[in-house]
Design a protein around this motif. Structure first.
Motif: not given
Lengths: 418, 89
Positions: A251-255, A339-350
């Motif tokens: 479960t990720l910090p993404i909507e 459809i966008m992968d919206m992260s919870m702080d607005g910055s990406p995850i790599i």
């Protein structure tokens, strides 16, 4: 691989352009690869390209459910910029700007990079102060930034509303002259063609149905075109990240949310910059074909629909008309949604994940297109070396746990819920 | 355009509502030991389902009540609405 050049263009003209090589092949999946990239969008294709070019890893497959470049890389508003305040975002994006400048030569494919500059408009003294601060931060990181007053903005975009009785008067703006736009499809096709020529298998119409995880390690991936044995998987699937994460019990910090864009009918050249409205969320540029390319807010609720709702479009275009009244005279040519992968702080995850051999690239929110080369470059490094590069060290998955959020706008979590 | 049936006011257009996110997320109980993971799950981590999704909406330009809506995130079909105090069965 056949090189694209003026000489080859002339040569092929004699045979009516019937004998060009295919830009990439259509292979059947092999039983085993060194690396599988899931998602044949801009980021996935760039990752495969840099795996081959920078790390000499060529036994790679890109698995794409639909067709390459059919997702967000084909649906965006093509803006490229690095006007960020925080170091992690600024240095990552500016590294990308350098790759953008060289991209057409590097890929032997004209991506039509057009560094026409971006102007963020300010509509109050307070906003001018914030822009001055961001501009200074940018310059400290070696990024060009110019703070413009009202008169300077008026010289550059005289078609904006500079009358006295408007609700959001233009006080000035922050310009990044080196920012711009590029031909989005060419980026996907250019990366695909080069990756293919170095031995990467681009497998389209192939859906991932499951993962083979043994003892906390990736052992393979199950697809609609058969099982594939692989030790390293890179996930680059933007708005579909949660669907695949669910198959991995993560479960990720993404909507996933829907973002719309639209273009007007083509008109004669009027706007030679990218401009954003500072009192809301609206951005505009003019394409080479003459269309006004516009976008703004998310639809505002979780969505996988890939098509938008009219209330949001009306809201966004109201902002546009407030900024540039002539837009009200134009007819709308086309609207679309992705459809966008919206992260919870607005910055990406790599980053790496708790599953050995599973690497994650997601959370691009509104800004995935401009990040394509830097994302591919750093993700390829992360996969090849099994460790993050210093450029994407800030984009860690556990920053939400440790509290090291990268909240560029200072708005807190879930900034899309208004 | 979505039409949402507010349990208090009846069928209204989407323009009257604001969105509040996943309705199944539970705040950890007060006065108990709460792990970092529990807080992460409450604050950040979301399933973001494709398909049926229970979510919170507020009838902001109407009765201002919070409500629960079961909506398909791919088709936008709305199956059921409840008052915020009612449990999803």
């Amino acid at each position: 691989m056949q090189k694209y050049s003026i000489f080859n263009l002339i040569k092929n003209a004699f045979s009516g352009h019937q004998n060009w090589d295919l830009a990439w092949k259509d292979p059947t999946p092999k039983k085993e690869y060194d690396v599988v990239i899931i998602g044949g969008g801009g980021h996935g294709l760039a990752t495969a390209y840099y795996l081959a070019k920078e790390h000499n890893i060529t036994n790679v497959a890109i698995i794409e459910k639909g067709w390459i470049g059919g997702g967000n890389v084909g649906r965006n508003t093509t803006i490229i910029r690095s006007n960020y305040m925080h170091d992690d975002n600024a240095l990552f994006s500016e590294f990308g700007m350098d790759l953008w400048r060289k991209m057409s030569q590097d890929l032997n494919y004209n991506v039509m990079f057009s560094p026409r500059g971006i102007i963020n408009l300010a509509h109050s003294d307070a906003q001018m102060n914030v822009y001055a601060r961001r501009g200074n931060s940018m310059r400290l990181n070696g990024i060009d930034a110019v703070l413009l007053n009202r008169e300077q903005v008026k010289e550059i975009i005289p078609m904006a509303d500079f009358s006295d009785n408007v609700r959001f008067p233009i006080f000035g703006g922050l310009m990044q002259p080196s920012a711009g736009t590029a031909r989005h499809d060419a980026v996907a096709w250019g990366y695909a063609r080069q990756a293919d020529s170095m031995g990467v298998d681009i497998i389209q119409n192939c859906e991932v149905t499951g993962f083979d995880v043994v003892g906390g390690k990736i052992n393979g991936v199950r697809t609609s075109r058969g099982d594939i044995k692989v030790k390293k998987i890179g996930l680059c699937v933007a708005g579909s990240t949660n669907i695949l994460a669910d198959k991995l019990n993560m479960t990720l910090p993404i909507e996933t949310h829907l973002l719309q864009a639209c273009v007007s009918e083509p008109v004669k050249p009027i706007l030679d910059r990218v401009v954003t409205f500072g009192a809301g969320h609206f951005y505009i540029s003019q394409s080479d074909k003459g269309e006004m390319v516009m976008g703004g807010d998310l639809d505002g609720y979780n969505s996988y629909a890939q098509r938008g709702n009219l209330p949001t479009l009306q809201h966004v275009l109201t902002e546009g008309i407030a900024m540039m009244p002539f837009l009200s005279k134009l007819k709308m040519l086309r609207t679309w949604g992705g459809i966008m992968d919206m992260s919870m702080d607005g910055s990406p995850i790599i980053d790496k994940t708790h599953i050995e051999g599973l690497y994650l690239n997601c959370g691009w929110c509104y800004g995935g297109f401009k990040a394509t080369p830097a994302s591919g470059w750093t993700f390829a490094h992360t996969i090849a070396q099994d460790r993050v590069h210093e450029l994407n060290a800030g984009y860690s998955l556990n920053r939400f746990n440790t509290g090291h959020l990268l909240d560029e706008k200072g708005l807190g979590t879930k900034t899309w819920i208004s | 355009m979505l039409y949402i049936k507010c349990p208090y006011c009846g069928m209204r257009s989407q323009n009257e509502f604001s969105y509040g996110g996943d309705a199944t997320v539970k705040r950890p109980e007060l006065g108990t030991e709460v792990s970092d993971q529990d807080w992460d799950n409450f604050v950040y981590n979301r399933k973001s389902l494709r398909g049926k999704h229970w979510e919170l909406w507020q009838h902001l330009s109407g009765c201002r009540q919070w409500i629960k809506v079961e909506r398909d995130t791919a088709t936008h079909e709305i199956f059921k609405t409840l008052k915020a105090s009612e449990e999803v069965s």
